[in-house]
Design an enzyme around this catalytic site. Structure first.
Site, PDB file in Angstrom:
ATOM      1  N   HIS A   1      47.426  38.375  37.719  1.00  0.00           N
ATOM      2  CA  HIS A   1      46.086  38.881  38.062  1.00  0.00           C
ATOM      3  C   HIS A   1      45.485  39.706  36.908  1.00  0.00           C
ATOM      4  O   HIS A   1      44.577  39.233  36.264  1.00  0.00           O
ATOM      5  CB  HIS A   1      46.065  39.678  39.376  1.00  0.00           C
ATOM      6  CG  HIS A   1      46.577  38.906  40.553  1.00  0.00           C
ATOM      7  ND1 HIS A   1      46.098  37.658  40.868  1.00  0.00           N
ATOM      8  CD2 HIS A   1      47.539  39.179  41.484  1.00  0.00           C
ATOM      9  CE1 HIS A   1      46.732  37.197  41.943  1.00  0.00           C
ATOM     10  NE2 HIS A   1      47.616  38.102  42.330  1.00  0.00           N
TER      11      HIS A   1
ATOM     12  N   ASP B   1      48.999  30.891  43.823  1.00  0.00           N
ATOM     13  CA  ASP B   1      49.249  32.142  44.525  1.00  0.00           C
ATOM     14  C   ASP B   1      49.350  31.984  46.044  1.00  0.00           C
ATOM     15  O   ASP B   1      50.385  31.607  46.558  1.00  0.00           O
ATOM     16  CB  ASP B   1      48.158  33.155  44.122  1.00  0.00           C
ATOM     17  CG  ASP B   1      48.480  34.573  44.529  1.00  0.00           C
ATOM     18  OD1 ASP B   1      49.515  34.786  45.168  1.00  0.00           O
ATOM     19  OD2 ASP B   1      47.699  35.489  44.207  1.00  0.00           O
TER      20      ASP B   1
HETATM   21 ZN    ZN Z   1      51.092  37.071  44.097  1.00  0.00          ZN
END
Ligand code: ZN
Length: 471
Positions: free
Chosen positions: A284, A335
């Site tokens: 991220h 994810d």
């Molecule tokens: Zn994750």
């Protein structure tokens, strides 16, 4: 008798840095490319017509979350500040759901997910695995019980896997105790390291080239400095060049909480206190400032970007164009699996930047050139580095992981060479992938996997039961 080397003749191939027609690819018995030569169709074992490109590494997956995709898209109750409809409500539903999952469920869910990945063009996955304990929060007799189900699912379906057992030490900043939903994740450092050692030993014994073992300290939020230092020390003794993945700066609230407890931003703290290098993949890194962008790029670590999940959770936009300017390395991941498509991840990575910069072709090479091709190429390179496997390019010594695109697909009617990758990334929604080879084996033929019906029926039965128990 099985021949040691199989020869494939490939019609139109993306080789490192160039397109080539008429390529003869030698593939050895364990699935590595043994030779690349040109122009000789005769004496090949198989002729493969189409546009052939390397399969994409998926750097970030939590397989069990596939089962909850679509479950959290109803607006829950709100308090006066509106904060209930947030990442935290998503995480609560996820934790409630996860408390029910058995090892068999994990196998069924991961098998379906990895099948979807192959069909979409992912040929390797980084599984950030933190479901370790049984539903009551106690260890299984075999500590690797669920982790092994994940590896078996990958092996059954035929996708390459980098398994990253996660360390999850506390419930949140300030060493708070884990809540009920987190109880299946918590392990002591020693227990996790023993698990990693056992899995790595098994992978060394198998030697099939499709499995790699790394480690994943979950985040600074869940792993305070002492266990973080301990687990990194321990892992260096097991595999000094093994992959290390960690979530960082996903949400503004993470950054604010980190500043409150440590007096500094999370990525800055990590880079100042831990030797982060090219073995690392930071997932991220959405909320990082200009200094952190440059420091992350120069560390050599991969930024693991998951644009569809980051959008779904309302995280924000990673400063992609500035990171490219700084020479950073990156890969993509699915994810939470609200989307399982490398094309959608790459498309939204670019579109996010276009929307905030009111401009086009943000990721194109400086001297002009194809935006989609650059995105695809860099996702291959960064993905291979993050998963620490010899994948992402078609040359001797690397895995035979490739996609065969339909040359008669309408989107490829006028393009050639890099324009084909532009069309793949930016045109339409129909899937042009005909066949997928992973580790030298055809795992998808004409859009289908040989075990597809069994895998999908098993998944449907599993998900039906889990949803009945949870909702
Ligand atoms: Zn994750």
């Amino acid at each position: 008798m099985i021949k040691d080397i199989q020869y494939l003749w490939l019609e139109n191939v993306y080789l490192p840095g160039k397109w080539q027609t008429g390529v003869r690819l030698g593939v050895d018995a364990i699935g590595n490319i043994s030779s690349v030569s040109f122009g000789e169709a005769e004496n090949s074992d198989e002729l493969v017509n189409g546009i052939i490109i390397p399969g994409v590494p998926n750097v970030h997956s939590h397989a069990f979350q596939r089962a909850a995709a679509g479950l959290t898209e109803t607006r829950p109750f709100e308090n006066s500040s509106g904060t209930e409809n947030s990442f935290l409500t998503w995480r609560k539903i996820m934790h409630d759901f996860v408390t029910q999952i058995t090892p068999d469920d994990q196998f069924a869910i991961a098998s379906q997910l990895y099948l979807e990945m192959l069909k979409a063009g992912y040929t390797a996955v980084g599984e950030f695995h933190y479901l370790h304990l049984d539903p009551t929060g106690n260890p299984y007799r075999n500590a690797c019980e669920i982790a092994e189900q994940v590896v078996q699912a990958a092996e059954q379906v035929g996708i390459g896997i980098t398994l990253l057992p996660a360390l999850y030490s506390v419930g949140g900043y300030g060493n708070v105790s884990p809540n009920q939903g987190q109880r299946r994740y918590i392990l002591a450092v020693d227990t996790l390291l023993k698990m990693v050692e056992a899995l790595a030993q098994r992978q060394r014994n198998d030697g099939n080239g499709q499995v790699r073992i790394g480690i994943a300290p979950h985040s600074i939020r869940q792993v305070p400095p002492k266990p973080l230092a301990d687990v990194l020390d321990g892992f260096a003794g097991i595999d000094s060049t093994g992959p290390i993945h960690m979530h960082i700066a996903e949400q503004r609230r993470d950054v604010d909480a980190h500043i409150e407890y440590f007096g500094t931003r999370p990525l800055a703290w990590l880079l100042d206190n831990i030797h982060v290098n090219s073995h690392w993949c930071l997932i991220h890194a959405t909320h990082i400032d200009q200094t952190e962008i440059k420091s992350l790029a120069s560390s050599g670590a991969v930024a693991g970007l998951c644009p569809t999940t980051e959008a779904n959770l309302g995280d924000g936009l990673f400063p992609f164009s500035a990171f490219l300017e700084a020479g950073g390395t990156w890969g993509i991941g699915s994810d939470s699996h609200v989307s399982v498509s490398p094309i959608e991840e790459l498309r939204w990575l670019e579109y996010g930047q276009r929307l905030i910069r009111h401009s086009r072709n943000i990721s194109a090479p400086k001297k002009g050139g194809a935006t989609g091709a650059r995105l695809y190429r860099e996702a291959l390179k960064g993905g291979a580095q993050a998963l620490s496997r010899s994948i992402g390019i078609l040359e001797p010594g690397y895995r035979a992981d490739l996609l065969v695109l339909d040359p008669s697909h309408v989107d490829f009617a006028t393009g050639r060479e890099d324009e084909l990758l532009n069309s793949l990334v930016f045109s339409g929604n129909s899937n042009p992938i005909l066949h997928v080879m992973c580790g030298g084996k055809w795992v998808i033929r004409n859009g289908h996997h040989p075990e597809e019906e069994i895998i999908t029926n098993n998944y449907k039965a599993t998900i039906g039961r889990l949803r009945d128990m949870t909702l």
